[in-house]
Structure formats: structure tokens, C-alpha cells
Scaffold this motif. Sequence first.
Motif, PDB file in Angstrom:
ATOM      1  N   PHE A 165      77.675  20.549  -2.125  1.00  0.00           N
ATOM      2  CA  PHE A 165      78.556  21.943  -2.211  1.00  0.00           C
ATOM      3  C   PHE A 165      79.498  21.974  -0.936  1.00  0.00           C
ATOM      4  CE2 PHE A 165      76.152  25.664  -4.458  1.00  0.00           C
ATOM      5  CZ  PHE A 165      76.587  25.149  -5.538  1.00  0.00           C
ATOM      6  N   ASN A 166      80.642  22.392  -1.130  1.00  0.00           N
ATOM      7  CA  ASN A 166      81.744  22.725   0.089  1.00  0.00           C
ATOM      8  C   ASN A 166      81.472  24.168   0.691  1.00  0.00           C
ATOM      9  OD1 ASN A 166      83.026  24.844  -1.479  1.00  0.00           O
ATOM     10  ND2 ASN A 166      84.130  23.349  -2.359  1.00  0.00           N
ATOM     11  N   VAL A 167      82.145  24.349   1.640  1.00  0.00           N
ATOM     12  CA  VAL A 167      81.844  25.601   2.660  1.00  0.00           C
ATOM     13  C   VAL A 167      81.892  27.004   1.719  1.00  0.00           C
ATOM     14  CG1 VAL A 167      82.752  27.051   4.234  1.00  0.00           C
ATOM     15  CG2 VAL A 167      82.584  24.537   4.625  1.00  0.00           C
ATOM     16  N   SER A 168      82.936  27.233   0.647  1.00  0.00           N
ATOM     17  CA  SER A 168      83.158  28.383  -0.167  1.00  0.00           C
ATOM     18  C   SER A 168      81.888  28.482  -0.929  1.00  0.00           C
ATOM     19  CB  SER A 168      84.285  28.174  -0.834  1.00  0.00           C
ATOM     20  OG  SER A 168      85.428  28.117  -0.067  1.00  0.00           O
ATOM     21  N   GLN A 169      81.436  27.153  -1.631  1.00  0.00           N
ATOM     22  CA  GLN A 169      80.225  27.379  -2.419  1.00  0.00           C
ATOM     23  C   GLN A 169      78.908  27.719  -1.624  1.00  0.00           C
ATOM     24  OE1 GLN A 169      81.029  23.157  -3.709  1.00  0.00           O
ATOM     25  NE2 GLN A 169      81.357  24.208  -5.973  1.00  0.00           N
ATOM     26  N   GLY A 274      84.987  21.890   8.562  1.00  0.00           N
ATOM     27  CA  GLY A 274      86.165  21.678   8.211  1.00  0.00           C
ATOM     28  C   GLY A 274      87.014  23.085   7.675  1.00  0.00           C
ATOM     29  N   ASP A 275      86.274  24.149   8.311  1.00  0.00           N
ATOM     30  CA  ASP A 275      86.659  25.542   7.627  1.00  0.00           C
ATOM     31  C   ASP A 275      86.327  26.512   9.020  1.00  0.00           C
ATOM     32  OD1 ASP A 275      86.152  28.359   6.551  1.00  0.00           O
ATOM     33  OD2 ASP A 275      86.434  27.429   4.695  1.00  0.00           O
ATOM     34  N   SER A 276      87.319  27.246   9.046  1.00  0.00           N
ATOM     35  CA  SER A 276      87.511  28.173  10.584  1.00  0.00           C
ATOM     36  C   SER A 276      86.062  29.101  10.305  1.00  0.00           C
ATOM     37  CB  SER A 276      88.717  28.707  10.344  1.00  0.00           C
ATOM     38  OG  SER A 276      88.936  29.661   9.444  1.00  0.00           O
ATOM     39  N   LYS A 279      83.105  26.529  11.480  1.00  0.00           N
ATOM     40  CA  LYS A 279      83.606  25.544  12.632  1.00  0.00           C
ATOM     41  C   LYS A 279      83.152  26.024  13.985  1.00  0.00           C
ATOM     42  CE  LYS A 279      87.059  22.647  14.866  1.00  0.00           C
ATOM     43  NZ  LYS A 279      88.296  22.319  14.880  1.00  0.00           N
ATOM     44  N   LYS A 280      83.567  27.189  14.213  1.00  0.00           N
ATOM     45  CA  LYS A 280      83.024  27.994  15.369  1.00  0.00           C
ATOM     46  C   LYS A 280      81.666  27.951  15.843  1.00  0.00           C
ATOM     47  CE  LYS A 280      83.895  32.527  13.930  1.00  0.00           C
ATOM     48  NZ  LYS A 280      84.883  33.522  13.941  1.00  0.00           N
ATOM     49  N   ILE A 281      80.710  28.030  14.779  1.00  0.00           N
ATOM     50  CA  ILE A 281      79.400  28.157  14.921  1.00  0.00           C
ATOM     51  C   ILE A 281      78.662  26.986  14.846  1.00  0.00           C
ATOM     52  CG2 ILE A 281      77.231  29.083  13.693  1.00  0.00           C
ATOM     53  CD1 ILE A 281      79.316  30.965  11.893  1.00  0.00           C
ATOM     54  N   VAL A 282      79.258  25.958  14.531  1.00  0.00           N
ATOM     55  CA  VAL A 282      78.865  24.682  14.671  1.00  0.00           C
ATOM     56  C   VAL A 282      79.110  24.018  15.954  1.00  0.00           C
ATOM     57  CG1 VAL A 282      79.256  22.205  14.029  1.00  0.00           C
ATOM     58  CG2 VAL A 282      79.167  23.835  12.285  1.00  0.00           C
ATOM     59  N   GLU A 283      80.361  24.245  16.506  1.00  0.00           N
ATOM     60  CA  GLU A 283      80.573  23.974  18.101  1.00  0.00           C
ATOM     61  C   GLU A 283      79.661  24.900  18.825  1.00  0.00           C
ATOM     62  OE1 GLU A 283      85.417  22.956  17.493  1.00  0.00           O
ATOM     63  OE2 GLU A 283      84.570  25.147  17.851  1.00  0.00           O
ATOM     64  N   LYS A 284      79.449  26.243  18.593  1.00  0.00           N
ATOM     65  CA  LYS A 284      78.747  26.944  19.587  1.00  0.00           C
ATOM     66  C   LYS A 284      77.184  26.089  19.699  1.00  0.00           C
ATOM     67  CE  LYS A 284      76.438  31.334  20.096  1.00  0.00           C
ATOM     68  NZ  LYS A 284      76.228  32.788  19.569  1.00  0.00           N
ATOM     69  N   TYR A 285      76.497  25.879  18.449  1.00  0.00           N
ATOM     70  CA  TYR A 285      75.062  25.334  18.588  1.00  0.00           C
ATOM     71  C   TYR A 285      75.123  24.081  18.782  1.00  0.00           C
ATOM     72  CZ  TYR A 285      73.649  29.148  15.367  1.00  0.00           C
ATOM     73  OH  TYR A 285      73.773  30.610  14.949  1.00  0.00           O
ATOM     74  N   ALA A 286      76.141  23.111  18.883  1.00  0.00           N
ATOM     75  CA  ALA A 286      76.128  21.924  19.510  1.00  0.00           C
ATOM     76  C   ALA A 286      76.148  21.971  21.002  1.00  0.00           C
ATOM     77  CB  ALA A 286      77.281  21.152  18.836  1.00  0.00           C
TER      78      ALA A 286
END
Length: 322
Positions: A165-169, A274-276, A279-286
Motif C-alpha cells: 500500500f501507498n500512503v493514500s491507501q 514520500g508524503d508531506s 514525513k514530518k511524523i516519521v522525522e519526529k519519531y526518528a
Amino acid sequence: MAFSKALILALIFVVFAIVKPSEGALNAHYYDQSCPAAEKIILDTVRNASLYDPKVPARLLRMFFHDCFIRGCDASILLDSVVSNQAEKDGPPNISVRSFYVIEEAKKKLEKACPRTVSCADVIAIAARDVVTLSGGPYWSVLKGRKDGTVSLASESTNLPPPTFNVSQLIQSFAARGLSVKDMVTLSGGHTIGFSHCSSFEPRLQNFSKFHDIDPSMNYEFAQTLKKKCPRSTNRDKNAGTFLDSTASVFDNVYYKQILSGKGVFVSDQTLLGDSRTKKIVEKYAQDQKAFFREFAAAMVKLGNIGVKKTGQVRVHPRFIN
């Protein structure tokens, strides 16, 4: 103003009735009176099984996710297929769910200590929390009081979001269950523990598209490493695959760090960068493991409330309807 003894007793009764957890409501203290040893029994069983088999934590966490996503958190994933019906556990997306014996062992001990009291659905929810905590992750109070389902259909397992699945899915799939974009990214962090067979990510490694042999979102060196683990051979080990992050036995935020470096194993992992919206949530948790732990605990409580059955049966045996 003086109160009669009868009035005082009546007021005490009313207050007690209000604060006492009702049979129809999920509550962290649901078994405090009826089965006070329940959580310890489950924890001891899960801990012993995890020491014997390191794959247990990821499998029990996946079991909880899959159970809640299909018909709600009702332990329908534990029911066996019968001649007239193929059950959830035998649906293709659930083939990777194993370690049912751990839930069965815990339930056997619970039936001895507190017969017909603790539901299989609650056992799964508590066990999922325990494997996260035992692996170094957060602890949270599991709300309890679920009842067990009596319907289990393999055909409904197709409702699980696949690794392609992609982000939208993904957003659409989680939203259908009342879960937000942040919940989706947070719960995806469960992939910080576990293992995947080649079949779930192999399409990313060759003939990915008309223009790319390898998924361009994947780190090239990482792709080559996975290719070595999944050789295109008819004699390949059927258990070949890879761990979902480099610290797969530890619950941490390395999963998100790997996504930032293009080393997410699944399409559904790497697509989060790859989706705005994600992405910001991934960066925060990393960057902030404490934030990930805090939000993961909250998201697991929310996931555990999906489709909860508050009336019905407490199955004596996980695999069969009473």
C-alpha cells in the motif's frame, strides 16, 4: 444539616454504583475483583514463551493488529477453520501470524484460576502490551472487558492493509477504522520488531516498474543486501527474508531512522517518507524516541477499542466457540 444513617448509606451506594466498572464498559480494573492474577498469569506466560522463541513478541503484536483490523478486537483470529467455513487465521494475509499456542497456554492457566472470566480478546490485548514492554518499549494500562466473537471468515482477511500500500491507501484503510494519519504512522512503528519473508518485499528488488528495476525509493546498497537474502532460485529456503530493522528484537525508533535512510523494508514503510502528511511524523519519531513511545501507547489503546464487543461469550478455549 443532619443526614440520617439511611440516607448516608444510600449516597454511598449511589457513588459506588457510579465508579464501579460495569460489565458493559472497558476498564483498566475490570478483573481486579473477578480475576486479580490475570495480568500476571499472562505476563509470565508471554515472558517464558519469548525466552524460548525470540519470534514470539513480533508474532503476538501482529496478532493483535490483525485481529482488531478485521472484525474488531474480538479474538476471531484465534478460531479454527471447520468443514463449512475457512477462518481468519487461514486467510493468506494471516499465514505469517503464528504463536497461537502462547494465547492458548495463558488461557488454560486463566481457566484454572478464574473459570469463564477472562476473554480471549483481552488476553491478546494484554499480551500485545506485554511483548512491547518486554522488548524495551512503553507500558500502558490495557482497558479490559471485551467479549469474544463467534464469527471468523478468511475472506475478510483481505481487509488488512498489505505491505504494497501507498500512503493514500494506508490513510484510507486506517480511517475506515477510526484511526488518524498520526495513528497510522505511529502503529506502523510496530515494525521495529519482527521479520519478513522475501515474498512481502521481493517485488521491490527486480522489475519494479517500466522505468526502474529496483524501487527508486530504496537505498541501493540496502536493495543489494536484500537481493542476496532472497536469491531468485527454486531451491531458496522458504524461510528466507530479513528483519524489519537492524535492532529487530528491541522495541525502539530505529524503524523510523531506517526509513529516513531509504531502508524501509516494505513499500508501506518507505512510502511514509514520500508524503508531506506523514514525513514530518516519521522525522519526529526518528529524532524523539520518547515521543514515539508516548504516542504508540496511546494509539494501541485506541486500536484496542475498535469494534469491541461488550456483550457475548467468554470462550473457554481460544480455538472454539463455546
